[in-house]
Design a protein around this motif. Structure first.
Motif, mmCIF file in Angstrom:
data_model
loop_
_atom_site.group_PDB
_atom_site.id
_atom_site.type_symbol
_atom_site.label_atom_id
_atom_site.label_comp_id
_atom_site.label_asym_id
_atom_site.label_seq_id
_atom_site.Cartn_x
_atom_site.Cartn_y
_atom_site.Cartn_z
ATOM 1 N N ILE A 1 4.937 5.856 11.443
ATOM 2 C CA ILE A 1 5.300 6.206 10.069
ATOM 3 C C ILE A 1 4.191 7.036 9.427
ATOM 4 O O ILE A 1 4.433 8.080 8.825
ATOM 5 C CB ILE A 1 5.569 4.930 9.230
ATOM 6 N N ALA A 2 2.935 6.563 9.601
ATOM 7 C CA ALA A 2 1.807 7.271 9.000
ATOM 8 C C ALA A 2 1.703 8.687 9.565
ATOM 9 O O ALA A 2 1.515 9.648 8.809
ATOM 10 C CB ALA A 2 0.514 6.510 9.253
ATOM 11 N N LEU B 1 -6.146 10.766 7.778
ATOM 12 C CA LEU B 1 -4.739 11.127 7.558
ATOM 13 C C LEU B 1 -4.615 12.347 6.660
ATOM 14 O O LEU B 1 -3.895 13.291 6.955
ATOM 15 C CB LEU B 1 -3.990 9.954 6.896
ATOM 16 N N LEU C 1 4.084 1.257 12.267
ATOM 17 C CA LEU C 1 3.377 1.793 11.108
ATOM 18 C C LEU C 1 2.610 3.067 11.442
ATOM 19 O O LEU C 1 2.561 4.001 10.646
ATOM 20 C CB LEU C 1 2.419 0.741 10.531
ATOM 21 N N LEU C 2 2.012 3.099 12.647
ATOM 22 C CA LEU C 2 1.262 4.293 13.047
ATOM 23 C C LEU C 2 2.199 5.491 13.100
ATOM 24 O O LEU C 2 1.860 6.575 12.614
ATOM 25 C CB LEU C 2 0.595 4.064 14.406
ATOM 26 N N VAL D 1 -0.389 6.240 0.212
ATOM 27 C CA VAL D 1 -0.035 6.081 1.632
ATOM 28 C C VAL D 1 -1.228 5.494 2.374
ATOM 29 O O VAL D 1 -1.104 4.517 3.122
ATOM 30 C CB VAL D 1 0.373 7.433 2.260
ATOM 31 N N ILE E 1 5.169 8.277 0.557
ATOM 32 C CA ILE E 1 5.195 9.326 1.577
ATOM 33 C C ILE E 1 6.123 10.451 1.127
ATOM 34 O O ILE E 1 5.775 11.625 1.193
ATOM 35 C CB ILE E 1 5.674 8.763 2.936
ATOM 36 N N ILE F 1 9.099 -2.848 6.161
ATOM 37 C CA ILE F 1 9.256 -1.576 5.454
ATOM 38 C C ILE F 1 10.737 -1.206 5.409
ATOM 39 O O ILE F 1 11.261 -0.782 4.379
ATOM 40 C CB ILE F 1 8.459 -0.465 6.176
ATOM 41 N N SER G 1 5.953 -4.049 10.083
ATOM 42 C CA SER G 1 6.477 -2.694 9.908
ATOM 43 C C SER G 1 7.990 -2.735 9.702
ATOM 44 O O SER G 1 8.545 -1.893 9.008
ATOM 45 C CB SER G 1 6.105 -1.810 11.092
ATOM 46 N N VAL H 1 -1.228 1.804 4.164
ATOM 47 C CA VAL H 1 -1.401 1.752 5.618
ATOM 48 C C VAL H 1 -2.635 0.906 5.960
ATOM 49 O O VAL H 1 -2.601 0.057 6.849
ATOM 50 C CB VAL H 1 -1.518 3.176 6.213
ATOM 51 N N ILE I 1 6.878 4.034 1.565
ATOM 52 C CA ILE I 1 7.827 5.094 1.911
ATOM 53 C C ILE I 1 8.042 6.028 0.720
ATOM 54 O O ILE I 1 8.054 7.252 0.862
ATOM 55 C CB ILE I 1 9.177 4.483 2.365
#
Lengths: 297, 306
Positions: free
Chosen positions: A151-152, B26, A148-149, B274, B266, B247, B244, B278, B263
């Motif tokens: 992906i982020a 982020l 996930l990290l 997002v 994103i 996903i 994960s 997360v 996704i």
């Protein structure tokens, strides 16, 4: 303290010789040689590297040339793995994609190692506040489940090969830091490190000459196995549209395109996935082998 | 035990705060002006300004973070910049789907992994051991999205045993759960095998055998109980990979869960969504790990409080 004259090297140097892992390396290589699967895994990786370098010159097709007259041809003698929706030879694209895959795997692990290992050594060696702070950072990075990290981070950096290298690399920092810290703690506790310190060796010298050579093997094991995972994660990012973009012959991106033709032309998705599996398998087998060779139980 | 539970819960607080800082950052890590990126490259100036105002990007960053945290504590994850709906309302309905997918896959991988691992250890270097370990190595090396696509082609398109997409009926769950559970099963099988082999060679197992206990009792009641302790930690790590991995499985099987939603967000550069997904993923994972840690502690009473 014993009297030192010119002919006897000073004690830190003797200790350095003792700590030199040469005998260890030879022993490791001998054990590795005995583990046939690992040895062949290693040779196969070398072969893959060779293919990635000279392969592109040997295939007869252009990986980017669009030709709709040969669109979605099933595998044949002419097109070993068939062609994709733009009429490009899939075998050629896979060969061209090999260097991308290996490049992503090696560079992201290198990045993780270059940041993570010093972090872990400093943390383990100096302890106290610096250790507490660094390990909290590692905990935070590890609080993001699995990929996930990555992906982020990939979402932030935008879709490109270099952005996935950074995303996957940062993700592996925490893993290298943990391994390096644990091994450093184990070595630091040994008596001879105390002895060397008593002889007046500086922290830098102790870390570089005595700690580092002794923690190399778990780090190499970690690196080999991480290359396998990193390749998988990077391919997944490209599959999700966050990594390499078409028309790059990256395997994850190719698979993603092949998804649309799955029902009638499964070969478009089949071969890139098979290629990923084989490369990852090679690294996993080799990684398992050197782990057993370094740490026989 | 209670002291340990309390201490362990307190330990997660700085991690949770760190996670919120990272998730908050982020939007600021994006190269360029977030307001421009979120309103689109060619958006008119007024629209960009409105976006900046709406996201509070004019405030100093620490103030922005405090505002973000203040809203978070009240359950406000912000609003989607595309649909303008609250992020939490969008995520809420999808969490359970993702959780179900992850839980079923975890159960499948634990079940298959432990059985295969035990059989492999008991019959070390035998036919089953070799086959299981080769399969496990493949399971570890296959990309999940590829496995999913191949399962769809084989079992949904050609054999028509199961539907190729969606979520709701048990038939729809079969392929995604296999796709997601395979990697975990492989890792758990390998871990169970090596842990079992360690235990089987210990003195107390020899004693149990010497007492004349049946081999089944020795393996399942004496050896397995201790061999599973390290496996529990691996399961904790696996939960992260399963979440994960969800996903990817959701994307491949067109399941309307939190992962596929993330996704899509994103790709649409809808950063509040997002950030929200997360954060929720990370919080669930932290909680799951807490549970795993506590059960590890419970299983292995020998672990001293440090």
């Amino acid at each position: 303290m014993v009297i030192m004259n010119e002919s006897t090297p000073s004690s830190p140097e003797i200790a350095a010789k003792v700590a030199k892992p040469e005998a260890g390396w030879r022993l490791t290589y001998r054990r590795l040689k005995r583990n046939k699967a690992a040895l062949y895994g290693g040779y196969f990786i070398l072969f893959l590297v060779l293919v990635s370098i000279i392969g592109p010159y040997l295939t007869g097709y252009d990986p980017f040339q669009v030709d709709y007259s040969t669109k979605l041809v099933t595998p044949s003698a002419e097109h070993w793995f068939g062609t994709d929706h733009h009429g490009r030879d899939i075998f050629t694209r896979i060969i061209h994609g090999m260097s991308i895959t290996l490049y992503i795997g090696f560079s992201s692990v290198m990045l993780g190692m270059l940041v993570g290992v010093p972090m872990g050594i400093i943390s383990g060696y100096y302890g106290k506040t610096i250790d507490a702070v660094m390990m909290r950072i590692v905990d935070i990075l590890l609080a993001f489940p699995g990929m996930l990290l990555a992906i982020a981070l990939a979402s932030v950096f935008g879709g490109s090969i270099n952005s996935i290298i950074i995303a996957v690399g940062i993700w592996s920092v925490s893993h290298f830091a943990r391994v390096a810290r644990g091994s450093t703690l184990a070595v630091k506790g040994l008596e001879y490190i105390d002895a060397i310190r008593a002889l007046g060796a500086s922290d830098g010298r102790i870390i570089y000459l005595h700690i580092l050579p002794n923690i190399v093997s778990p780090i190499i094991v970690q690196a080999t196995l991480r290359i396998a995972i990193s390749i998988l994660i990077a391919a997944a990012l490209s599959f999700l549209g966050l990594g390499a973009q078409p028309p790059t012959p990256e395997w994850g991106a190719m698979l993603s395109a092949g998804r649309n033709y799955l029902f009638d032309y499964p070969h478009v998705a089949l071969y890139p996935g098979l290629a990923i599996t084989i490369v990852v398998l090679a690294f996993n087998i080799f990684g398992d082998g050197i782990r057993d060779a370094f740490d026989p139980r | 035990m209670l002291v340990f539970v309390v201490r362990r819960v307190i330990q997660t607080i700085p991690v949770v705060i760190g996670v919120t800082i990272l998730v908050f950052s982020l939007i600021h890590l994006i190269p360029g002006d977030p307001a421009v990126i979120l309103s689109g490259e060619n958006a008119p100036k007024e629209q960009v300004e409105r976006m900046r105002e709406r996201l509070g990007l004019n405030d100093p960053i620490p103030v922005q973070y405090l505002t973000y945290m203040g809203n978070l504590i009240q359950g406000d994850l912000g609003q989607s910049v595309r649909s303008s709906r609250p992020v939490w309302d969008e995520i809420k309905g999808r969490i359970w789907t993702t959780m179900q997918l992850a839980i079923y896959s975890t159960i499948l991988s634990i079940f298959i992994g432990i059985i295969a691992g035990v059989i492999s250890a008991v019959r070390k270097y035998g036919f089953y051991d070799t086959s299981f370990m080769v399969i496990a190595l493949f399971g570890l090396s296959m990309p999940g999205f590829w496995l999913g696509l191949m399962l769809i082609k084989l079992f949904a398109v050609d054999l028509m045993f199961f539907p190729p997409s969606g979520w709701g009926t048990w038939q729809q769950a079969v392929l995604p759960v296999i796709t997601l559970g395979t990697g975990g099963a492989a890792i758990i099988a390998r871990m169970t095998r090596s842990s079992m082999l360690d235990v089987i060679n210990q003195d107390y197992i020899r004693t149990a055998r010497a007492k004349g206990l049946k081999e089944r009792v020795v393996i399942y009641q004496h050896a397995l109980k201790n061999a599973l302790i390290p496996v529990v930690t691996v399961i904790g790590i696996q939960i992260g990979f399963l979440m994960s991995g969800a996903i990817i499985a959701e994307t491949v099987f067109a399941i309307n869960g939190m992962g596929r939603f993330a996704i899509a967000a994103i790709l649409a550069r809808d950063f509040p969504i997002v950030q929200g997904t997360v954060l929720v993923f990370a919080l669930i994972f932290i909680f799951a790990n807490l549970v795993v840690d506590l059960s590890y502690r419970y299983l292995n009473k020998r672990i001293e409080l440090n």
